[in-house]
Design a protein around this motif. Structure first.
Motif, PDB file in Angstrom:
ATOM      1  N   ALA A  23       0.851  -1.050  -0.008  1.00  0.00           N
ATOM      2  CA  ALA A  23      -0.019   0.059  -0.069  1.00  0.00           C
ATOM      3  C   ALA A  23       0.808   1.207  -0.040  1.00  0.00           C
ATOM      4  O   ALA A  23       0.546   2.328  -0.584  1.00  0.00           O
ATOM      5  CB  ALA A  23      -0.876   0.091   1.374  1.00  0.00           C
ATOM      6  N   SER A  24       2.083   1.293   0.820  1.00  0.00           N
ATOM      7  CA  SER A  24       2.923   2.303   0.873  1.00  0.00           C
ATOM      8  C   SER A  24       3.558   2.790  -0.561  1.00  0.00           C
ATOM      9  O   SER A  24       3.912   3.838  -0.802  1.00  0.00           O
ATOM     10  CB  SER A  24       4.063   2.283   1.630  1.00  0.00           C
ATOM     11  OG  SER A  24       5.042   1.299   1.352  1.00  0.00           O
ATOM     12  N   LEU A  25       3.461   1.708  -1.575  1.00  0.00           N
ATOM     13  CA  LEU A  25       3.936   2.126  -2.847  1.00  0.00           C
ATOM     14  C   LEU A  25       2.802   2.584  -3.937  1.00  0.00           C
ATOM     15  O   LEU A  25       2.911   3.169  -4.863  1.00  0.00           O
ATOM     16  CB  LEU A  25       4.385   0.630  -3.443  1.00  0.00           C
ATOM     17  CG  LEU A  25       5.612   0.276  -3.021  1.00  0.00           C
ATOM     18  CD1 LEU A  25       5.965  -1.162  -3.465  1.00  0.00           C
ATOM     19  CD2 LEU A  25       7.043   1.031  -2.894  1.00  0.00           C
ATOM     20  N   ALA A  82      -8.757  10.543   4.936  1.00  0.00           N
ATOM     21  CA  ALA A  82      -8.410   9.553   4.145  1.00  0.00           C
ATOM     22  C   ALA A  82      -9.304   9.468   2.928  1.00  0.00           C
ATOM     23  O   ALA A  82     -10.522   9.868   3.000  1.00  0.00           O
ATOM     24  CB  ALA A  82      -8.439   8.340   5.118  1.00  0.00           C
ATOM     25  N   ASP A  83      -8.671   9.155   1.925  1.00  0.00           N
ATOM     26  CA  ASP A  83      -9.347   8.974   0.492  1.00  0.00           C
ATOM     27  C   ASP A  83      -9.751   7.537   0.444  1.00  0.00           C
ATOM     28  O   ASP A  83     -10.768   7.287  -0.413  1.00  0.00           O
ATOM     29  CB  ASP A  83      -8.328   9.258  -0.717  1.00  0.00           C
ATOM     30  CG  ASP A  83      -7.944  10.782  -0.554  1.00  0.00           C
ATOM     31  OD1 ASP A  83      -8.763  11.808  -0.630  1.00  0.00           O
ATOM     32  OD2 ASP A  83      -6.672  10.821  -0.326  1.00  0.00           O
ATOM     33  N   VAL A  84      -9.073   6.646   0.884  1.00  0.00           N
ATOM     34  CA  VAL A  84      -9.111   5.235   0.791  1.00  0.00           C
ATOM     35  C   VAL A  84      -9.001   4.300   2.122  1.00  0.00           C
ATOM     36  O   VAL A  84      -8.204   4.700   3.042  1.00  0.00           O
ATOM     37  CB  VAL A  84      -8.096   4.738  -0.247  1.00  0.00           C
ATOM     38  CG1 VAL A  84      -7.862   3.274  -0.251  1.00  0.00           C
ATOM     39  CG2 VAL A  84      -8.193   5.291  -1.639  1.00  0.00           C
ATOM     40  N   MET A  85      -9.709   3.235   2.113  1.00  0.00           N
ATOM     41  CA  MET A  85      -9.593   2.326   3.212  1.00  0.00           C
ATOM     42  C   MET A  85      -9.293   1.220   2.738  1.00  0.00           C
ATOM     43  O   MET A  85      -9.453   0.513   1.496  1.00  0.00           O
ATOM     44  CB  MET A  85     -10.767   1.940   4.042  1.00  0.00           C
ATOM     45  CG  MET A  85     -11.404   3.219   4.917  1.00  0.00           C
ATOM     46  SD  MET A  85     -12.568   2.799   6.155  1.00  0.00           S
ATOM     47  CE  MET A  85     -13.891   2.854   5.114  1.00  0.00           C
ATOM     48  N   ILE A  86      -8.075   0.580   3.114  1.00  0.00           N
ATOM     49  CA  ILE A  86      -7.308  -0.503   2.718  1.00  0.00           C
ATOM     50  C   ILE A  86      -7.790  -1.821   3.548  1.00  0.00           C
ATOM     51  O   ILE A  86      -7.661  -1.713   4.835  1.00  0.00           O
ATOM     52  CB  ILE A  86      -5.691  -0.575   2.692  1.00  0.00           C
ATOM     53  CG1 ILE A  86      -5.442   0.678   1.773  1.00  0.00           C
ATOM     54  CG2 ILE A  86      -5.005  -1.729   2.319  1.00  0.00           C
ATOM     55  CD1 ILE A  86      -3.870   1.273   2.137  1.00  0.00           C
ATOM     56  N   ARG A  87      -7.795  -2.978   2.874  1.00  0.00           N
ATOM     57  CA  ARG A  87      -8.274  -4.127   3.543  1.00  0.00           C
ATOM     58  C   ARG A  87      -7.710  -5.054   2.913  1.00  0.00           C
ATOM     59  O   ARG A  87      -7.703  -5.165   1.670  1.00  0.00           O
ATOM     60  CB  ARG A  87      -9.833  -4.319   3.631  1.00  0.00           C
ATOM     61  CG  ARG A  87     -10.498  -3.145   4.101  1.00  0.00           C
ATOM     62  CD  ARG A  87     -10.619  -2.971   5.589  1.00  0.00           C
ATOM     63  NE  ARG A  87     -11.210  -4.248   6.526  1.00  0.00           N
ATOM     64  CZ  ARG A  87     -10.945  -4.306   7.702  1.00  0.00           C
ATOM     65  NH1 ARG A  87     -10.465  -3.537   8.527  1.00  0.00           N
ATOM     66  NH2 ARG A  87     -11.512  -5.501   8.235  1.00  0.00           N
ATOM     67  N   GLY A  88      -7.336  -6.159   3.779  1.00  0.00           N
ATOM     68  CA  GLY A  88      -6.510  -7.422   3.099  1.00  0.00           C
ATOM     69  C   GLY A  88      -7.540  -8.707   3.039  1.00  0.00           C
ATOM     70  O   GLY A  88      -8.440  -8.784   3.878  1.00  0.00           O
ATOM     71  N   VAL A  89      -7.402  -9.316   1.923  1.00  0.00           N
ATOM     72  CA  VAL A  89      -8.213 -10.441   1.791  1.00  0.00           C
ATOM     73  C   VAL A  89      -7.265 -11.688   1.563  1.00  0.00           C
ATOM     74  O   VAL A  89      -6.795 -11.702   0.639  1.00  0.00           O
ATOM     75  CB  VAL A  89      -9.211 -10.231   0.515  1.00  0.00           C
ATOM     76  CG1 VAL A  89      -9.968 -11.300   0.041  1.00  0.00           C
ATOM     77  CG2 VAL A  89     -10.178  -9.029   0.631  1.00  0.00           C
ATOM     78  N   ARG A  90      -7.487 -12.896   2.520  1.00  0.00           N
ATOM     79  CA  ARG A  90      -6.748 -13.756   2.163  1.00  0.00           C
ATOM     80  C   ARG A  90      -7.491 -15.000   1.659  1.00  0.00           C
ATOM     81  O   ARG A  90      -7.076 -15.819   1.092  1.00  0.00           O
ATOM     82  CB  ARG A  90      -6.503 -14.614   3.834  1.00  0.00           C
ATOM     83  CG  ARG A  90      -5.459 -13.546   4.507  1.00  0.00           C
ATOM     84  CD  ARG A  90      -5.332 -14.034   5.882  1.00  0.00           C
ATOM     85  NE  ARG A  90      -6.762 -13.808   6.460  1.00  0.00           N
ATOM     86  CZ  ARG A  90      -6.998 -14.065   7.870  1.00  0.00           C
ATOM     87  NH1 ARG A  90      -6.026 -14.395   8.581  1.00  0.00           N
ATOM     88  NH2 ARG A  90      -8.309 -13.966   8.345  1.00  0.00           N
ATOM     89  N   ALA A 102     -17.438  -3.029   3.159  1.00  0.00           N
ATOM     90  CA  ALA A 102     -17.536  -1.837   2.206  1.00  0.00           C
ATOM     91  C   ALA A 102     -18.547  -1.222   1.626  1.00  0.00           C
ATOM     92  O   ALA A 102     -18.558  -0.104   1.587  1.00  0.00           O
ATOM     93  CB  ALA A 102     -16.435  -2.452   1.004  1.00  0.00           C
ATOM     94  N   LEU A 103     -19.573  -2.119   1.421  1.00  0.00           N
ATOM     95  CA  LEU A 103     -20.776  -1.715   1.259  1.00  0.00           C
ATOM     96  C   LEU A 103     -21.709  -0.694   2.128  1.00  0.00           C
ATOM     97  O   LEU A 103     -22.207   0.357   1.947  1.00  0.00           O
ATOM     98  CB  LEU A 103     -21.730  -2.875   0.475  1.00  0.00           C
ATOM     99  CG  LEU A 103     -21.294  -3.539  -0.698  1.00  0.00           C
ATOM    100  CD1 LEU A 103     -22.194  -4.832  -0.926  1.00  0.00           C
ATOM    101  CD2 LEU A 103     -21.425  -2.577  -1.787  1.00  0.00           C
ATOM    102  N   LEU A 116      -9.514  -3.466  -1.879  1.00  0.00           N
ATOM    103  CA  LEU A 116      -8.994  -4.602  -1.213  1.00  0.00           C
ATOM    104  C   LEU A 116      -7.668  -5.185  -1.808  1.00  0.00           C
ATOM    105  O   LEU A 116      -7.667  -5.504  -3.115  1.00  0.00           O
ATOM    106  CB  LEU A 116     -10.224  -5.955  -1.608  1.00  0.00           C
ATOM    107  CG  LEU A 116     -11.524  -5.465  -1.131  1.00  0.00           C
ATOM    108  CD1 LEU A 116     -12.775  -6.336  -1.445  1.00  0.00           C
ATOM    109  CD2 LEU A 116     -11.758  -5.288   0.591  1.00  0.00           C
ATOM    110  N   LEU A 117      -6.962  -5.769  -1.073  1.00  0.00           N
ATOM    111  CA  LEU A 117      -5.725  -6.231  -1.342  1.00  0.00           C
ATOM    112  C   LEU A 117      -5.566  -7.662  -1.139  1.00  0.00           C
ATOM    113  O   LEU A 117      -5.649  -7.895  -0.035  1.00  0.00           O
ATOM    114  CB  LEU A 117      -4.410  -5.374  -0.792  1.00  0.00           C
ATOM    115  CG  LEU A 117      -4.221  -3.955  -1.191  1.00  0.00           C
ATOM    116  CD1 LEU A 117      -2.892  -3.397  -0.346  1.00  0.00           C
ATOM    117  CD2 LEU A 117      -3.803  -3.853  -2.630  1.00  0.00           C
TER     118      LEU A 117
END
Length: 161
Positions: A23-25, A82-90, A102-103, A116-117
């Motif tokens: 995300a930092s990139l 913040a413009d974006v919320m990051i969430r991880g998906v396994r 998210a909805l 979603l990353l």
């Protein structure tokens, strides 16, 4: 663009760190937000989690760590602009859960996107809960967490015995 990566981080894992680095990139600024998860019983105190998380991300220039107690994630994101919320998906199960969040968040704050990353395969089975369980019974966790977290987990379990 400013992104927030919320979670309980109890403790922060290499899977979390991988997502934070990626995300930092992608974003100018990433704020790791340690938040209350009312459905989980915390293992580490908030102060311990802040220290461990700050140590884990110390070498990433555009990443900072904050905490917010008893506040909706979307409200924290708004407050931080913040413009974006990051969430991880396994897994598929994670995806379904994250999609629902998210909805709901989109209805609460239409101006904030959720990204979603996908977890890297090597971290797709890593969870804070599993790490704590492995550590509790003396298993090796060095591939799953940074050395500071490993030491903290071992100390914490020794104190509980």
């Amino acid at each position: 663009m400013k992104a927030i990566f919320p979670g309980s981080f109890d403790p922060i894992t290499n899977g979390h760190l991988d997502l934070i680095k990626r995300a930092s990139l992608m974003f100018d600024e990433v704020i790791v937000a340690l938040l209350t998860n009312s459905s989980k019983q915390g293992f580490f105190t908030l102060e311990e989690k802040i220290i461990l998380t700050k140590k884990a991300v110390a070498d990433i220039k555009n990443v900072s760590v904050i905490s917010a107690k008893d506040e909706l994630t979307v409200e924290v994101a708004k407050r931080l602009h913040a413009d974006v919320m990051i969430r991880g998906v396994r897994s598929v199960k994670d995806f379904e859960y994250e999609q629902e969040i998210a909805l709901i968040n989109k209805q609460l704050a239409p101006e904030i996107e959720t990204v979603l990353l996908l977890a890297n395969p090597q971290y797709s089975v890593v969870s804070s809960s599993m790490i704590k369980e492995i550590a509790k019974f003396g298993g090796t966790i060095e591939n799953f967490v940074c050395s500071e977290v490993q030491q903290a987990l071992l100390r914490k379990w020794a104190e509980k015995d």
